[in-house]
Design a protein around this motif. Structure first.
Motif, PDB file in Angstrom:
ATOM      1  N   MET B   1      80.392  78.715 -32.597  1.00 33.81           N
ATOM      2  CA  MET B   1      79.562  78.723 -31.377  1.00 33.81           C
ATOM      3  C   MET B   1      80.335  78.132 -30.183  1.00 33.81           C
ATOM      4  O   MET B   1      80.207  78.621 -29.076  1.00 33.81           O
ATOM      5  CB  MET B   1      78.280  77.949 -31.653  1.00 33.81           C
ATOM      6  CG  MET B   1      77.199  78.134 -30.607  1.00 33.81           C
ATOM      7  SD  MET B   1      76.587  79.827 -30.508  1.00 33.81           S
ATOM      8  CE  MET B   1      75.492  79.728 -29.125  1.00 33.81           C
ATOM      9  N   LYS B   2      81.115  77.052 -30.487  1.00 40.79           N
ATOM     10  CA  LYS B   2      81.879  76.402 -29.411  1.00 40.79           C
ATOM     11  C   LYS B   2      82.937  77.350 -28.849  1.00 40.79           C
ATOM     12  O   LYS B   2      83.198  77.358 -27.648  1.00 40.79           O
ATOM     13  CB  LYS B   2      82.522  75.111 -29.916  1.00 40.79           C
ATOM     14  CG  LYS B   2      81.549  73.945 -29.878  1.00 40.79           C
ATOM     15  CD  LYS B   2      82.222  72.648 -30.217  1.00 40.79           C
ATOM     16  CE  LYS B   2      81.211  71.511 -30.094  1.00 40.79           C
ATOM     17  NZ  LYS B   2      81.708  70.256 -30.596  1.00 40.79           N
ATOM     18  N   VAL B   3      83.542  78.156 -29.760  1.00 38.39           N
ATOM     19  CA  VAL B   3      84.556  79.127 -29.323  1.00 38.39           C
ATOM     20  C   VAL B   3      83.898  80.178 -28.425  1.00 38.39           C
ATOM     21  O   VAL B   3      84.426  80.531 -27.364  1.00 38.39           O
ATOM     22  CB  VAL B   3      85.236  79.795 -30.553  1.00 38.39           C
ATOM     23  CG1 VAL B   3      86.236  80.869 -30.103  1.00 38.39           C
ATOM     24  CG2 VAL B   3      85.917  78.756 -31.420  1.00 38.39           C
ATOM     25  N   PHE B   4      82.712  80.640 -28.854  1.00 40.65           N
ATOM     26  CA  PHE B   4      81.961  81.632 -28.062  1.00 40.65           C
ATOM     27  C   PHE B   4      81.642  81.082 -26.669  1.00 40.65           C
ATOM     28  O   PHE B   4      81.820  81.772 -25.661  1.00 40.65           O
ATOM     29  CB  PHE B   4      80.678  82.017 -28.816  1.00 40.65           C
ATOM     30  CG  PHE B   4      79.681  82.772 -27.969  1.00 40.65           C
ATOM     31  CD1 PHE B   4      79.876  84.118 -27.674  1.00 40.65           C
ATOM     32  CD2 PHE B   4      78.549  82.139 -27.473  1.00 40.65           C
ATOM     33  CE1 PHE B   4      78.962  84.814 -26.894  1.00 40.65           C
ATOM     34  CE2 PHE B   4      77.631  82.824 -26.686  1.00 40.65           C
ATOM     35  CZ  PHE B   4      77.841  84.168 -26.398  1.00 40.65           C
ATOM     36  N   GLN B   5      81.197  79.828 -26.634  1.00 45.95           N
ATOM     37  CA  GLN B   5      80.854  79.209 -25.346  1.00 45.95           C
ATOM     38  C   GLN B   5      82.078  79.095 -24.444  1.00 45.95           C
ATOM     39  O   GLN B   5      82.006  79.355 -23.241  1.00 45.95           O
ATOM     40  CB  GLN B   5      80.242  77.828 -25.579  1.00 45.95           C
ATOM     41  CG  GLN B   5      78.841  77.890 -26.156  1.00 45.95           C
ATOM     42  CD  GLN B   5      78.352  76.535 -26.635  1.00 45.95           C
ATOM     43  OE1 GLN B   5      78.993  75.507 -26.431  1.00 45.95           O
ATOM     44  NE2 GLN B   5      77.215  76.530 -27.305  1.00 45.95           N
ATOM     45  N   ALA B   6      83.217  78.695 -25.045  1.00 42.10           N
ATOM     46  CA  ALA B   6      84.445  78.543 -24.252  1.00 42.10           C
ATOM     47  C   ALA B   6      84.892  79.898 -23.703  1.00 42.10           C
ATOM     48  O   ALA B   6      85.243  80.016 -22.512  1.00 42.10           O
ATOM     49  CB  ALA B   6      85.545  77.930 -25.115  1.00 42.10           C
ATOM     50  N   ILE B   7      84.842  80.931 -24.567  1.00 37.74           N
ATOM     51  CA  ILE B   7      85.260  82.274 -24.124  1.00 37.74           C
ATOM     52  C   ILE B   7      84.337  82.747 -22.999  1.00 37.74           C
ATOM     53  O   ILE B   7      84.804  83.256 -21.966  1.00 37.74           O
ATOM     54  CB  ILE B   7      85.245  83.277 -25.311  1.00 37.74           C
ATOM     55  CG1 ILE B   7      86.354  82.935 -26.310  1.00 37.74           C
ATOM     56  CG2 ILE B   7      85.414  84.726 -24.813  1.00 37.74           C
ATOM     57  CD1 ILE B   7      86.314  83.695 -27.607  1.00 37.74           C
ATOM     58  N   LEU B   8      83.016  82.545 -23.189  1.00 35.77           N
ATOM     59  CA  LEU B   8      82.045  82.986 -22.172  1.00 35.77           C
ATOM     60  C   LEU B   8      82.267  82.251 -20.843  1.00 35.77           C
ATOM     61  O   LEU B   8      82.186  82.852 -19.773  1.00 35.77           O
ATOM     62  CB  LEU B   8      80.620  82.748 -22.686  1.00 35.77           C
ATOM     63  CG  LEU B   8      79.505  83.309 -21.822  1.00 35.77           C
ATOM     64  CD1 LEU B   8      79.522  84.836 -21.821  1.00 35.77           C
ATOM     65  CD2 LEU B   8      78.148  82.823 -22.293  1.00 35.77           C
ATOM     66  N   GLY B   9      82.575  80.938 -20.950  1.00 37.14           N
ATOM     67  CA  GLY B   9      82.843  80.139 -19.754  1.00 37.14           C
ATOM     68  C   GLY B   9      83.999  80.711 -18.954  1.00 37.14           C
ATOM     69  O   GLY B   9      83.888  80.937 -17.751  1.00 37.14           O
TER      70      GLY B   9
END
Lengths: 44, 229
Positions: B1-9
């Protein structure tokens, strides 16, 4: 001042958009962390 | 989830930077330039935010219908939570679409609201989904509320494609369509299309992130309220 804002209106909108997005992003991250904490409390 | 959030950011930050910093020029000589869209000029930049917001509201309403149908089949209250959360987010993004559209209208047509077919249809859609939440708040019993809301969400979902896609295209409208017009032709260059599609993908990702948070929060609320009874 008004002339400066008019000449750089695109950069002004860009800055506002970036600040808005940063605010939403960090708010959602904090909200996610809070929900995770509440879920852990509920399980224990 | 953290990777997804970072990519989305990073993804949406890049979209915002490209949308505002890439120049709009009459004759394209460099890969990072956008073509001039007649009648829109610099205002065309709002396209990268207004259309993805409208798209995300459609995603929200479709997800709401899917879980409403699932609720009627399974009678699991979790599906009702998912359906109402999706409808709530759809309504939020629909309101944001209306706001960005009004800003666009002010600079293109001279006033924030013109009762244009597209504006009228989105207003009706806002009323329909507003009534969905009024219906939910008027029923106390959880099962009855969920069943009524599910049936209403399906009916509202059926009207959505008509109001969003059909009605504005069959009645003469002020709404610009040289970008994605009624013939389905896309009049963008490769760079503009890439930024536009990246924005669509980014906003869809943002929708699912907020959706997962909303569902988790609604589950916690439901659990706590049922424990309190």
């Amino acid at each position: 001042m008004y002339q400066f804002l008019q000449d750089n209106s695109l950069y002004l909108v860009l800055a506002i958009s970036l600040m808005g997005w940063a605010g939403i992003f960090f708010y959602l991250k904090r909200l996610g962390a809070r929900i995770s904490r509440l879920e852990k409390q509920d399980k224990s | 989830m953290k990777v997804f959030q970072a990519i989305l950011g990073f993804w949406l930050t890049a979209v915002i930077l490209c949308a505002f910093l890439f120049p709009i020029v009459p004759e394209i000589t460099r890969w990072y330039e956008f073509p001039v869209i007649p009648g829109l000029e610099q205002k065309a930049r709002i396209l990268f935010f207004h259309v993805p917001l409208a798209w995300t509201s459609v995603v929200g309403f479709v997800v709401s219908v899917i879980f409403a149908i699932r609720y009627l089949r399974t009678k699991k209250l979790d599906d009702d939570i998912r359906s109402s959360s999706a409808a709530g987010l759809g309504l939020l993004f629909c309101a944001l679409t209306t706001i960005t559209g009004s800003i666009w209208a002010k600079f293109s047509w001279g006033s924030f609201w013109n009762w244009d077919p597209r504006e009228t249809s989105i207003f009706v859609l806002l009323l329909i989904y507003g009534a969905y939440f009024a219906l939910r708040s008027s029923v106390q019993e959880d099962d009855k509320k969920a069943t009524l809301a599910a049936v209403y969400a399906i009916i509202a979902g059926v009207t959505m494609p008509f109001l969003m896609f059909v009605m504005p295209r069959i009645i003469a409208s002020l709404h610009p369509d040289p970008i994605i017009n009624t013939q389905g032709k896309v009049s963008m260059n490769g760079t503009m299309l890439t930024v536009f599609l990246s924005s669509l993908a980014g906003f869809t990702g943002l929708y699912f992130w907020i959706y997962s948070l909303t569902v988790r929060l609604a589950r916690l609320e439901f659990k706590r309220s049922s424990e309190g009874e």
